[in-house]
Design an enzyme around this catalytic site. Structure first.
Site, PDB file in Angstrom:
ATOM      1  N   SER A   1       0.686  -1.071   0.135  1.00 41.71           N
ATOM      2  CA  SER A   1       0.134  -0.068  -0.153  1.00 41.71           C
ATOM      3  C   SER A   1       0.793   1.381  -0.051  1.00 41.71           C
ATOM      4  O   SER A   1       0.448   2.507  -0.092  1.00 41.71           O
ATOM      5  CB  SER A   1      -0.770   0.159   1.200  1.00 41.71           C
ATOM      6  N   GLY A   2       2.127   0.931   0.303  1.00 37.23           N
ATOM      7  CA  GLY A   2       2.862   2.288   0.280  1.00 37.23           C
ATOM      8  C   GLY A   2       3.088   2.532   1.734  1.00 37.23           C
ATOM      9  O   GLY A   2       3.891   3.638   1.922  1.00 37.23           O
ATOM     10  N   GLY A   3       2.256   2.335   2.627  1.00 35.50           N
ATOM     11  CA  GLY A   3       2.304   2.754   4.099  1.00 35.50           C
ATOM     12  C   GLY A   3       3.818   2.567   4.762  1.00 35.50           C
ATOM     13  O   GLY A   3       4.294   3.601   5.103  1.00 35.50           O
ATOM     14  N   PHE A   4       4.191   1.420   4.520  1.00 33.57           N
ATOM     15  CA  PHE A   4       5.535   1.184   5.172  1.00 33.57           C
ATOM     16  C   PHE A   4       6.559   2.170   4.714  1.00 33.57           C
ATOM     17  O   PHE A   4       7.284   2.544   5.308  1.00 33.57           O
ATOM     18  CB  PHE A   4       5.775  -0.085   4.855  1.00 33.57           C
TER      19      PHE A   4
ATOM     20  N   ASP B   1      -2.135   1.235   5.611  1.00 31.47           N
ATOM     21  CA  ASP B   1      -2.148   0.938   6.928  1.00 31.47           C
ATOM     22  C   ASP B   1      -1.230   1.852   7.567  1.00 31.47           C
ATOM     23  O   ASP B   1      -0.225   2.324   6.864  1.00 31.47           O
ATOM     24  CB  ASP B   1      -1.881  -0.594   7.230  1.00 31.47           C
TER      25      ASP B   1
ATOM     26  N   GLN C   1      -2.238  -4.905  12.613  1.00 33.12           N
ATOM     27  CA  GLN C   1      -1.009  -4.203  13.221  1.00 33.12           C
ATOM     28  C   GLN C   1      -1.219  -4.652  14.707  1.00 33.12           C
ATOM     29  O   GLN C   1      -1.949  -5.671  14.994  1.00 33.12           O
ATOM     30  CB  GLN C   1      -1.331  -2.789  13.127  1.00 33.12           C
TER      31      GLN C   1
ATOM     32  N   GLY D   1       3.613  -5.013  10.545  1.00 30.10           N
ATOM     33  CA  GLY D   1       4.358  -4.676  11.864  1.00 30.10           C
ATOM     34  C   GLY D   1       5.526  -5.450  12.501  1.00 30.10           C
ATOM     35  O   GLY D   1       5.712  -5.238  13.438  1.00 30.10           O
TER      36      GLY D   1
ATOM     37  N   ASP E   1       7.360 -12.354   1.445  1.00 36.76           N
ATOM     38  CA  ASP E   1       8.115 -11.442   0.488  1.00 36.76           C
ATOM     39  C   ASP E   1       9.305 -10.870   1.249  1.00 36.76           C
ATOM     40  O   ASP E   1       9.153 -10.377   2.481  1.00 36.76           O
ATOM     41  CB  ASP E   1       7.453 -10.170  -0.054  1.00 36.76           C
TER      42      ASP E   1
ATOM     43  N   CYS F   1      22.936 -27.172  -4.832  1.00 34.57           N
ATOM     44  CA  CYS F   1      21.997 -26.299  -5.478  1.00 34.57           C
ATOM     45  C   CYS F   1      21.993 -26.740  -6.909  1.00 34.57           C
ATOM     46  O   CYS F   1      22.911 -26.871  -7.510  1.00 34.57           O
ATOM     47  CB  CYS F   1      22.205 -24.857  -5.592  1.00 34.57           C
TER      48      CYS F   1
END
Lengths: 368, 368
Positions: free
Chosen positions: B93-96, B146, B188, B215, B265, B303
């Site tokens: 949302s860009g909030g962070f 948020d 949160q 959070g 993520d 791997c």
């Protein structure tokens, strides 16, 4: 090993279509070799280049000698294995970089003393040492150590470079042993016709399997370069490949092929990409410019490369502005593809006897 | 659209194996989502990520809003088309980022006024504006706007963030229209159990199709994070996906899955790559270190990724030392693959009812 067959020659110009067989496969000529200075064609994997049809790349002896060092590359099993490249490699001799990049300390018939551009350490390169390095790197084609005179320079300077280049070519030939590696001679002589004749004659006597035309694209006007190429044509053996070092732009590839050149290499497609510039059939465009901010067309609407099939100028510009590495990667892919694909079209035109028409059509649209 | 089916649940822990159906295809959970902050997972093409089996990536609303702007992305036909990504995308949302990257000017129930970290320009984000941006970007999953309280913070600060987050979640839900885009709520409450309960209860009432646990991973000890995840487990609806934002390291993925998390993520695999660090089954290694100069083994001998099949630590170290972009590209590929492949192994272990044994075996070798 090296085998070179000229398959088609043109009656109206010096262009020729050929097939070069080297230790890591066949290469159709004329060919453009992308430059992998430090054992990587900047941002590209080998698979990217295979996908474009690249059969031979160039790596720089000077850079690899200084870092990581030829001994490390040899321990890795040679340059092919070190960098995971399964097709052909040509290594230059480092001569050009010693003169252009390093702090040059002293040059004599014996060799060149210089300081590394990385850490200032002192080094001494001789023809024998360069052959040792190139054989340890293990490219399919190695170049003789040569002296490249600057442009402009005096006749005397150019003459000394010719003499030293012949002397060093003999010494290179003397110590070169790897049979899976072809050693090419480099013709010098700057812009002086009689020195070009002399250099060519002396080197042809040494019977190298291929010849580079060195000392061009060092600042002289393009017309001068083309003139010298024309002049060189009858001086070099017709049955051996001719390599124009450090060239070039799309227009130079076409003009060079018309004047008999079989092999080219140039850092421009990768360097331009880092500066946000891309080739198109109309000329170069600076993708970072604001005019492309809302341009949702591909870099070049006539290009069928991976980048042009999938990304817009607007997206690429965004990546450039946002300083995203993917911008370098995608522009590099397109630019290298553009030159490799141009050479494929040139070969097709030679095969069809249509090179002059192709050239006219190309230059009608391409502005430089 | 969003459909979520839990296919296998574990009897000994909270792990679950699920299938998430979104507008751009199905995704097996638990899943790791690589981060493509500026409409590119740094250095990677979509094809690289498809090859690894990535089915959903994250993009950052804050960054894309500032550059190139959601209007441009909408004109390009949305984010998928703009960046040539054919699978799923989640936008935060860009909030962070507003709280962590920008110069924050003023926060109120109405929204947040801040200055861009790029050019200092002033902006005002409200839940309604964020929904407008996220719908223009057109990701498959959008997150509610948020307020994320920092760690540590007072109870009062955390409480206000919870209240505002609920208020904003309601407003987001109110204006969100796209049916091809699922809107997730974010819980949160910082490290305060009663606030976590309150936030979860308020958001669950709003009946979002999925919930993020926000959070966390903001500086608190790992044990605290694991403790809160355990505590959150019964508070969130079992039939909806749970997303732990901004997490994490390999150990966090395993510990998170055991505590019921379905989606993760993290920028670490790409960021570590830029610093010359790579994941191995024994822990992280700093490939640029001199100890790897002559190490011709792959990054991780267990791997099977493209990089480990083709390149040695010695070559990668050379690329890093020579400041070659290919180093970033290859290390990024490996690191993202490492986490994506770890998740595939975790899913397999859940399916077989062997997650605890898998976890024990993993941590026996992996040191952090």
């Amino acid at each position: 090993m090296l085998k070179f067959e000229v398959q088609v020659t043109s009656s109206r110009n010096q262009a020729r279509l050929g097939r070069l067989t080297l230790s890591h496969g066949e290469v159709e000529t004329p060919v453009f070799m992308p430059v992998g200075t430090q054992a990587t064609v900047k941002t590209m994997t080998p698979e990217d280049l295979y996908e474009m049809g690249v059969g031979v790349i160039l790596a720089n002896t000077y850079h690899l000698y200084l870092r990581p060092g030829e001994e490390l590359v040899a321990k890795a099993g040679g340059l092919h294995k070190f960098m995971n490249w399964k097709r052909n490699i040509l290594t230059d001799s480092g001569g050009f970089q010693v003169f252009s990049l390093s702090k040059l300390r002293k040059i004599s018939d014996e060799g060149v003393e210089f300081q590394s551009h990385i850490d200032g350490s002192r080094h001494f390169l001789t023809p024998e040492k360069v052959m040792d390095i190139e054989q340890k790197l293990g490219a399919d084609i190695a170049m003789c150590f040569d002296e490249c005179a600057p442009y402009p320079c005096s006749y005397e300077e150019a003459e000394q470079a010719v003499e030293r280049t012949t002397l060093w070519a003999k010494r290179c030939r003397e110590v070169h042993r790897r049979e899976d590696q072809a050693l090419f001679g480099i013709v010098q002589g700057n812009v002086f016709p009689d020195l070009r004749v002399r250099s060519a004659e002396e080197l042809v006597k040494l019977d190298f399997p291929g010849y580079a035309i060195g000392g061009l694209s060092v600042g002289e006007p393009k017309e001068k370069m083309y003139e010298i190429l024309e002049f060189m044509h009858p001086l070099l053996p017709a049955n051996k490949p001719r390599y124009l070092m450090g060239v070039g732009e799309p227009e130079d590839l076409i003009e060079g092929v018309i004047r008999g050149v079989d092999m080219f290499d140039c850092v421009l497609p990768t360097r331009l990409a880092r500066h946000g510039t891309a080739y198109t059939h109309k000329g170069k465009i600076t993708v970072r410019n604001a005019v492309y901010a809302e341009d949702f067309s591909p870099i070049d609407d006539r290009c069928d490369c991976y980048v042009c099939r999938n990304y817009s100028r607007a997206y690429l510009r965004h990546l450039i502005k946002a300083e995203e590495i993917l911008a370098h990667r995608l522009l590099t892919y397109h630019n290298v593809y553009f030159l490799v694909n141009l050479m494929a079209k040139i070969r097709e035109a030679i095969r069809e006897g249509e090179l002059e028409r192709f050239s006219q059509e190309f230059f009608r649209e391409y502005k430089y």
